[in-house]
Design a protein around this motif. Structure first.
Motif, PDB file in Angstrom:
ATOM      1  N   GLY A 139      -6.292  23.501   6.511  1.00  0.00           N
ATOM      2  CA  GLY A 139      -4.877  23.744   6.275  1.00  0.00           C
ATOM      3  C   GLY A 139      -4.097  23.592   7.557  1.00  0.00           C
ATOM      4  N   GLU A 140      -3.818  22.342   7.893  1.00  0.00           N
ATOM      5  CA  GLU A 140      -3.170  22.102   9.189  1.00  0.00           C
ATOM      6  C   GLU A 140      -2.184  20.947   9.060  1.00  0.00           C
ATOM      7  N   PRO A 141      -0.929  21.142   9.504  1.00  0.00           N
ATOM      8  CA  PRO A 141       0.012  20.020   9.456  1.00  0.00           C
ATOM      9  C   PRO A 141      -0.542  18.822  10.211  1.00  0.00           C
ATOM     10  N   ASP A 142      -0.299  17.606   9.692  1.00  0.00           N
ATOM     11  CA  ASP A 142      -0.750  16.416  10.424  1.00  0.00           C
ATOM     12  C   ASP A 142       0.358  15.886  11.332  1.00  0.00           C
ATOM     13  N   PHE A 143       1.455  16.631  11.435  1.00  0.00           N
ATOM     14  CA  PHE A 143       2.541  16.217  12.326  1.00  0.00           C
ATOM     15  C   PHE A 143       2.320  16.755  13.733  1.00  0.00           C
ATOM     16  N   GLN A 144       2.868  16.043  14.706  1.00  0.00           N
ATOM     17  CA  GLN A 144       2.909  16.552  16.075  1.00  0.00           C
ATOM     18  C   GLN A 144       3.952  17.674  16.173  1.00  0.00           C
ATOM     19  N   THR A 145       3.743  18.577  17.092  1.00  0.00           N
ATOM     20  CA  THR A 145       4.780  19.578  17.403  1.00  0.00           C
ATOM     21  C   THR A 145       6.036  18.830  17.866  1.00  0.00           C
ATOM     22  N   PRO A 146       7.233  19.193  17.355  1.00  0.00           N
ATOM     23  CA  PRO A 146       8.456  18.494  17.784  1.00  0.00           C
ATOM     24  C   PRO A 146       8.606  18.450  19.312  1.00  0.00           C
ATOM     25  N   GLN A 147       9.173  17.338  19.783  1.00  0.00           N
ATOM     26  CA  GLN A 147       9.238  17.080  21.228  1.00  0.00           C
ATOM     27  C   GLN A 147       9.974  18.168  22.005  1.00  0.00           C
TER      28      GLN A 147
ATOM     29  N   SER B 227       2.586  28.190  13.251  1.00  0.00           N
ATOM     30  CA  SER B 227       1.570  27.168  12.992  1.00  0.00           C
ATOM     31  C   SER B 227       2.006  26.145  11.956  1.00  0.00           C
ATOM     32  N   LYS B 228       2.540  26.616  10.848  1.00  0.00           N
ATOM     33  CA  LYS B 228       2.774  25.707   9.712  1.00  0.00           C
ATOM     34  C   LYS B 228       4.162  25.092   9.799  1.00  0.00           C
ATOM     35  N   GLY B 229       5.203  25.925   9.851  1.00  0.00           N
ATOM     36  CA  GLY B 229       6.571  25.414   9.822  1.00  0.00           C
ATOM     37  C   GLY B 229       6.875  24.481  10.984  1.00  0.00           C
ATOM     38  N   TYR B 230       6.432  24.852  12.182  1.00  0.00           N
ATOM     39  CA  TYR B 230       6.750  24.051  13.372  1.00  0.00           C
ATOM     40  C   TYR B 230       5.573  23.185  13.832  1.00  0.00           C
ATOM     41  N   ALA B 231       4.552  23.062  13.000  1.00  0.00           N
ATOM     42  CA  ALA B 231       3.372  22.252  13.347  1.00  0.00           C
ATOM     43  C   ALA B 231       2.825  22.655  14.718  1.00  0.00           C
ATOM     44  N   MET B 232       2.514  23.932  14.855  1.00  0.00           N
ATOM     45  CA  MET B 232       2.079  24.468  16.159  1.00  0.00           C
ATOM     46  C   MET B 232       0.752  25.225  16.026  1.00  0.00           C
ATOM     47  N   THR B 233      -0.179  24.692  15.254  1.00  0.00           N
ATOM     48  CA  THR B 233      -1.426  25.435  15.005  1.00  0.00           C
ATOM     49  C   THR B 233      -2.190  25.778  16.288  1.00  0.00           C
ATOM     50  N   GLY B 234      -2.249  24.819  17.208  1.00  0.00           N
ATOM     51  CA  GLY B 234      -3.058  25.032  18.410  1.00  0.00           C
ATOM     52  C   GLY B 234      -2.417  25.936  19.446  1.00  0.00           C
ATOM     53  N   TRP B 235      -1.135  26.217  19.286  1.00  0.00           N
ATOM     54  CA  TRP B 235      -0.444  27.025  20.298  1.00  0.00           C
ATOM     55  C   TRP B 235      -0.750  28.503  20.142  1.00  0.00           C
TER      56      TRP B 235
END
Ligand code: PMP
Ligand code: GLU
Length: 404
Positions: A46-54, A243-251
């Motif tokens: 369950g992980e966004p495939d998008f990059q974290t916004p710049q 993690s999900k909304g901002y595509a920041m799972t690893g942070w």
């Protein structure tokens, strides 16, 4: 994972009785198969495939350059707690003061903090089922007794107020659910949560963990927080994260908001286990919120399109019972029509057997429903590109056609 006799002799009962996270285990299997050269499509994690916004990445680089490299206050930087407080007001019409907010190393830690602070050994914890894998295991770590109650497919798997009331006993301490839900994608409407709150009003010892981490990934309209209902508000712990909304799972940044007493308890718990979360990640998270939620809503629009695509393709697979997921990025069909069928002498006894068959034959990784409390289902994540989703559904359909 099977512990050896040697490990059993040295490890605690606590860890020996803990199940490994099946979402993480399946993602690991998919990676191993890919490392052997197989073309694996991973719809398990369950992980966004998008990059974290710049703009968020830029804020992190700036934080390093400006020297944000020291220990942080345990419940989070005041700046971040202030931004979270503003977010609650803006998005949820909730008045949480910064002192009521505790930032953690992911929403997973927020949930663990809250459960460990609220549950005594032997307390019953009602978990709306199907549920996210970690709820049950975290409750067991706190020596609570998980009491799953199953939503019905006809109600998009949502547990009703009547079902809840039947499950409450004098030992019930806590109720836990996610909305939008992992693994079903179901979204609780305001009326449904209001009815649930009316039941809880009658049981003042019962608290709630409302996991809202998929808040922005909602295709049905308005998100509703149960903490909006004043009569139970002080007993609600609202969990959310980046993690999900901002595509920041690893942070690894999540947070909870609660009464001052519960927030202070979570702060104390965290002070002895992990301390404050990463300084750089917190600065990035504060920037994420300052930038609003436009990027999150843009990604949500992509998930909605993929939801429609996958649902359409899945409806073309014989035997899959589907429904319309209104949020998150999962679909959780009932696949029990395949139980009892065979491939090369092996009978599909369960969703676990079927997901292993799908992995080995179609090279698509999915997660079987057992770990989510629904052994008749399989979870597919649609946080993947259109091409991958189309190819995965094609392969799965072909593989399942081989079952007799
Ligand atoms: N709650 C739910 C329902 C989830 O799916 C996840 C997924 N990781 C989490 C909490 C934890 O998120 P994180 O720790 O990455 O913030
Ligand atoms: N929450 C995600 C999932 O359900 C990530 C994995 C995990 O933290 O369990 O797949």
């Amino acid at each position: 994972m099977r512990e050896t006799e040697e490990a059993k002799a040295i490890l605690s009962d606590r860890i020996l009785s803990l199940a490994e996270s099946q979402t993480i285990a399946m993602a690991k299997k998919a990676r191993e198969l890919a490392a052997k050269g197989y073309d694996v499509i991973n719809l398990s994690f369950g992980e966004p495939d998008f990059q974290t916004p710049q703009y968020i990445k830029d804020a992190a680089k700036q934080a390093i350059d400006e020297g944000f490299t020291f220990y942080t206050p345990v419940p989070g930087y005041p700046e971040l707690r202030q931004e979270i407080s503003k977010k609650f007001k803006r998005d949820n019409n909730l008045d949480y003061a910064p002192e009521q907010i505790v930032v953690s190393t992911g929403a997973k830690q927020s949930i663990a903090n809250a459960v460990l602070c609220l549950v005594n050994p032997g307390d019953e914890v009602i978990i709306f089922s199907p549920y996210w894998v970690s709820y049950e295991e975290i409750v067991k770590l706190a020596e609570g007794i998980p009491v799953p109650i199953m939503g019905r497919l006809e109600n998009d798997y949502k547990v009703t107020a009547e079902q809840l009331e039947k499950a409450i006993t004098s030992n019930t301490k806590l109720v836990m659910y996610s909305s939008p839900c992992n693994p079903t994608g179901a979204v609780f409407e305001e009326e449904e949560l209001t009815a649930i709150a009316r039941v809880l009003e009658k049981y003042p010892q019962v608290h709630v963990i409302a996991d809202e981490i998929y808040e922005y990934i909602n295709f049905s309209g308005k998100h509703f927080s149960i903490a909006n209902i004043d009569s139970i508000r002080d007993r609600v712990v609202t969990v959310n994260g980046f993690s999900k909304g901002y595509a920041m799972t690893g942070w690894r940044v999540g947070y909870l908001a609660a009464s001052r007493e519960i927030a202070a308890a979570c702060d104390k718990m965290q002070s002895q286990i992990t301390s404050g979360t990463c300084s750089i990640a917190q600065k990035a998270a504060a920037a994420a919120l300052k930038g609003g939620n436009a990027s999150a809503l843009e990604m949500a629009e992509a998930y909605r399109r993929r939801r429609d695509l996958v649902l359409d393709l899945m409806n073309g697979i014989p035997g899959f019972k589907t429904y319309l997921p209104n949020g998150a990025f999962y679909i959780f069909p009932d696949v029990s029509a395949y139980f009892g069928k065979q491939f090369e002498g092996k009978t599909m006894e369960s969703a676990e057997d079927l997901s292993m068959f799908i992995l080995s034959d179609a090279h698509v990784a999915v997660v079987s429903g057992e770990a989510f409390g629904a052994p008749q289902c399989i979870r597919f994540s649609f946080a993947a590109s259109d091409e991958k989703l189309v190819e995965a559904m094609r392969r799965i359909k072909n593989s399942l056609a081989k079952l007799q």
